[in-house]
Design a protein around this motif. Structure first.
Motif, PDB file in Angstrom:
ATOM      1  N   ARG A  41       0.806  -1.212   0.000  1.00 28.54           N
ATOM      2  CA  ARG A  41       0.000   0.000   0.000  1.00 28.54           C
ATOM      3  C   ARG A  41       0.846   1.272   0.000  1.00 28.54           C
ATOM      4  NH1 ARG A  41      -5.278  -0.435   2.563  1.00 28.54           N
ATOM      5  NH2 ARG A  41      -4.707   1.170   4.045  1.00 28.54           N
ATOM      6  N   GLY A  42       1.929   1.267   0.755  1.00 30.64           N
ATOM      7  CA  GLY A  42       2.615   2.530   0.975  1.00 30.64           C
ATOM      8  C   GLY A  42       3.828   2.779   0.118  1.00 30.64           C
ATOM      9  N   TYR A  75       0.893   0.633   5.976  1.00 32.47           N
ATOM     10  CA  TYR A  75       0.107   1.864   5.816  1.00 32.47           C
ATOM     11  C   TYR A  75      -1.337   1.683   6.214  1.00 32.47           C
ATOM     12  CZ  TYR A  75       3.431   5.103   3.740  1.00 32.47           C
ATOM     13  OH  TYR A  75       4.450   5.987   3.537  1.00 32.47           O
ATOM     14  N   PRO A  76      -1.700   1.493   7.446  1.00 29.94           N
ATOM     15  CA  PRO A  76      -0.783   1.439   8.579  1.00 29.94           C
ATOM     16  C   PRO A  76      -0.333   0.015   8.873  1.00 29.94           C
ATOM     17  CG  PRO A  76      -3.023   1.453   9.382  1.00 29.94           C
ATOM     18  CD  PRO A  76      -3.112   1.503   7.876  1.00 29.94           C
ATOM     19  N   PRO A  82       4.977   6.883   8.997  1.00 32.00           N
ATOM     20  CA  PRO A  82       4.578   6.348  10.304  1.00 32.00           C
ATOM     21  C   PRO A  82       4.979   4.884  10.508  1.00 32.00           C
ATOM     22  CG  PRO A  82       2.716   7.450   9.216  1.00 32.00           C
ATOM     23  CD  PRO A  82       3.835   7.430   8.234  1.00 32.00           C
TER      24      PRO A  82
END
Lengths: 242, 242, 242, 242, 242, 242
Positions: free
Chosen positions: F45-46, F90-91, F125
């Motif tokens: 995803r990220g 993510y997350p 993050p």
């Protein structure tokens, strides 16, 4: 004036309150304060290394030994009000239920001062969680909208942080030195109770002497032999300087 | 206990001690302290902007006006012991001679507390030089080997830093809030004396109110309306928390 | 490998190099390093408090006593190359002439490592000046355009900062711990030479033990009993981690 | 150029967006921006102290009053797009569901700028959680792999942090001052709506004046009377300096 | 709007303004700004290492070569107004006379923006002195009481700090990225002029590309290929965010 | 001595270990170390933006492509022991189960060194969660009371932090530079495998060159062309300086 002051100490493990604030607690008790200690865990997993070296050791036995040591140390410091929550450590989980439990203690005991772990301990994640937990609960306690069994909201009490083991790596900065010269023997006796952490007895004995040297130099008061240091969460507020 | 305490204030320019510590000085005097103020300059070049807008202005006239304003303000705060060194400002040069002069004052006045500029003022180089100058001299004063006209060495006195004008940009962190509610009117009256810096009168009046709010919130003491804040050069050292 | 390494130590006063790096120096000498120590002053004014309590004391006598103590301590650590510049301390002035003198030493001795005071000592202005002085001169030494009696420019040597007396207040962060267990007795003996600073003998003995504890905990090496800590001016650069 | 800019404001409680960015919002609206405000809670528990002093008070009534006050304030600032999520505060829990909800808002509203709480508020745990929540969601929003109802990923928008109540203790550093002189009356009117937090009306009125003073001094622009300050999460990126 | 803006650049040595702000200068000139560059020294001693490797080299020859290189680079960037003060470097001494000279330049040129070295360069003492020198003089320039040949006092101009060579070790934090994509070729050409510092040509070429990547990521503007970064001495003050 | 050393690398996404430590890994392998890599996710995803631009893309296909790229890169670096946990990013959620899994790896692999993400990445993050996760688990691993399938507790291993993408904004400070000159071609080849992040190939190629410049300047070792930098979680502890 210490007399009549109310001091709440929140300790992650069974011995933290002794190494880091045992002198201050004894001194406050000696001069007329009310002191309550909360031990969130006894450090079965994270702070009982030597006990686990014995063959056939179990968590139950370790917990029993550590609780016994802590009770004995508390008695030597003059502490009559201590409670053990028996939480698991390493890692320590502090949820909503623990928060409400601490909130009720803060609102019923109504401390003038809370001592607990400082913001950052580079070698102990539990200490960091406890800091966050106590700080958040103390802030919440001041708010009337946070309802707890009819206890009234508090006003902002003073918060101070324990010295972590490796201070500079943890970004600890002393904000207050408390002179513990008049109770130093009691602290040493209390520390002797923790036989699973012998290396720390020597360490915190030396530490008290170094902090005494620091306090003497800064204050110009030659009578200070031993001291404990704490981080100030908040500035001093008063009608005069200290 | 303020009574009998000795407070030395070292101010870079004619009005710094009023904006930043006028309330604390008045409060200490009211409660029985001895206070001595040293104004290193009157700020002829750097802090008299409005006066220089008058045609035909001269340094002599500005100095006279600023000294007069400062004397009047001092009187309103109850200060009887103030001296003006008349150094040039912007830039301010503080050499060996000035250091010996301050050393003699520290050793003869023997302050318990020194107030002066904090470590960093992002908008005022003179303030930074004065910080360094006072800090160095205060440290030297403690040493018996530094001889000055037969005065005895001091013990470490307490040092506190004034709040600079733009605190966050200057890295200022309040370590002490002093409640000045009982002398607030005196501070306002003293500030009114400095007509070359009118914008600062409004500014420091608002400031006292904001600091009062901060002090109230942190202490839970609802009676504090106005406060001044200071940086702590050293930790608090005592037999109890403050 | 220590053998063949060249270590230059620059000390503000007569005893700084002993309190703060005596163990490391002895250890380096024991294992085959070349060590040179420069004492900029003997601390007549700032670090000889007890000597000044004797009636009729003079600067000359104090200097003689302090130099003697330092020479004796150096001998106990195994140091053969030490020089005393005899500068005044409190305050210490380090100008162009001193810079050229140090530059010649750096370029002729060609140290792999320089030990000196760290960036900030909250209780000792001399230490801060020496830090700045040594750092600037070391940088200049690397530049071919800075000419000194035909000595060739150096390459960047390693720079490390002494631990100041009150580490957390001075913003000191340990970057390197040196295990001094095998020379600890030598360090204790050397410290005993400084009878004007008796309180520091106890202090730095405790300190070595605390730093040993820290080093043991971080490295997992149980054989470390005593250590000295230093700030790293620069990152470690190598073909592997340390 | 403000015209056409899209500004998203995420507020932990009912009044945060007014105290801390009410002027900026009104100013942006006045000059043609689109503004959307998200109030995560109305602060029933943590920010309605005075309301709880009334006998027989209930959470429902407090929520109703606070929502009404906030709607009225929003209208006075010219805000037409405001939504109340009605989360519990003190403590505030922000989970996966809230993250997806905010993600959809960011991806559909597509803000150029997001205003929310800064990294650290030493007196308000909710504010810290909201900071972390908004920052994480904003970063996720930029990633094409994070799928949300077919909305396209965003590009990095600008993020700014509100000034917390006690700035220096919270480590807040102003990165941007926004001149709110032309809408100051609107902000004052909007603040008057929050009768449960009367002490803050005075506080943030003084604050706007102090920040005006700061902005004036730094910019040399004498026309600025009132300002709000914000922390910059990211550096300014442009073809010129600002 | 760059057109009509006045940009003053103060460079410690002959090439600093090119490595660290050459793109920004060219970009400002291209878009109609007035630019003035002051080179305090040409870096004869500290920044001409390769030239000193030639046998029979003299300070005069090095100065001549370095001045020539710098003039050529300036021309390539479009700079018409550059002055060389010819001060000694390594170490650089900046006294009262230099301060008055810079003061006259600031008051006559009346810059909107000053670019110079940032607060701390861990590998270059001259850069630190120049920072302090420019910052102090810029502050003094704003004060009417500081008289200089009848020039009127300035208002606070914007100050930005160059990126030092090893940014993280020097505590540098980018506050502004300037997109230099449209003048990148000019910067590369200008850098090629400095044959005594060949290793830096490669270094600052890579640097521009990395900073371009950073700027792109933060702004979401895919057109930025090359950028220079600067520290902000002061917050942005405006009627909108940037 | 690298030979026989055990190096564990924990990477949030599929390519982090290559960008940030690929050279160090290859260098350690070349010189006889054991290396194990754990990829917590493949960054579906990220960190796969470009792949998501293809119509009809699915998470499964992205995961397959990214895993393939990472396996190929690992092979080029000489890594034989790599495992992919396939967590969502993510997350990223790291709970008790993941902690026990990592604990078993640490206790069975028994690394001398762990490399993972540093404390703070202002743009990611996931990286921050991984830092916290690895640090906590590594600390727990040292404690005998934390039982895991009969594996013995470890001693404190060394921990180092990857360089984040925007170092200064993330507060990254290099503590160690590792010379990767002898394996640079391998790192470049490995980076070429990640076609979804082409912009990073250029970026980390430039980066290695800049870090080489830094390492050369600090060490005076002209043979270093390329380097990787890491944050030191702990001070260096040894019998000599490095």
């Amino acid at each position: 004036m210490i007399e009549g002051k109310r001091l709440l100490v929140v300790s992650a493990h069974a011995a933290d309150y002794v190494w880091r604030s045992g002198g201050t607690i004894a001194h406050y008790l000696k001069h007329g304060a009310q002191v309550k200690v909360v031990c969130l865990s006894v450090g079965v997993r994270g702070e009982s290394n030597d006990l686990w070296k014995q063959p056939g050791q179990t968590a139950e036995k370790v917990a029993e030994i550590r609780t016994g040591e802590s009770e004995k140390a508390a008695a030597l410091l003059g502490i009559q009000d201590i409670e053990f929550w028996g939480l698991q450590d390493y890692p320590m989980t502090l949820g909503m239920q623990e928060q409400e439990r601490l909130l009720r203690i803060i609102r019923s005991f109504r401390p003038d001062i809370i001592l607990t772990h400082d913001r950052n301990d580079v070698l102990n994640p539990d200490h960091n969680h406890v800091h966050e937990f106590v700080w958040q609960t103390a802030i919440m306690s001041n708010s009337s909208g946070v309802e707890t069994d009819g206890f009234k909201a508090t006003k902002q009490m003073r918060l101070y942080g324990f010295e972590p083991h490796q201070t500079e790596l943890s970004g600890f900065v002393p904000g207050s030195f408390i002179d513990i010269t008049d109770v130093y023997e009691q602290k040493v006796a209390a520390m002797q109770c923790f036989q699973a952490q012998k290396h720390l007895i020597k360490y915190y004995t030396d530490r008290a002497s170094l902090r005494g040297n620091h306090a003497r130099r800064i204050s110009g008061d030659a009578s200070i032999e031993y001291a404990e240091s704490f981080a100030n969460f908040f500035p001093v507020v008063d009608t005069e300087f200290h």
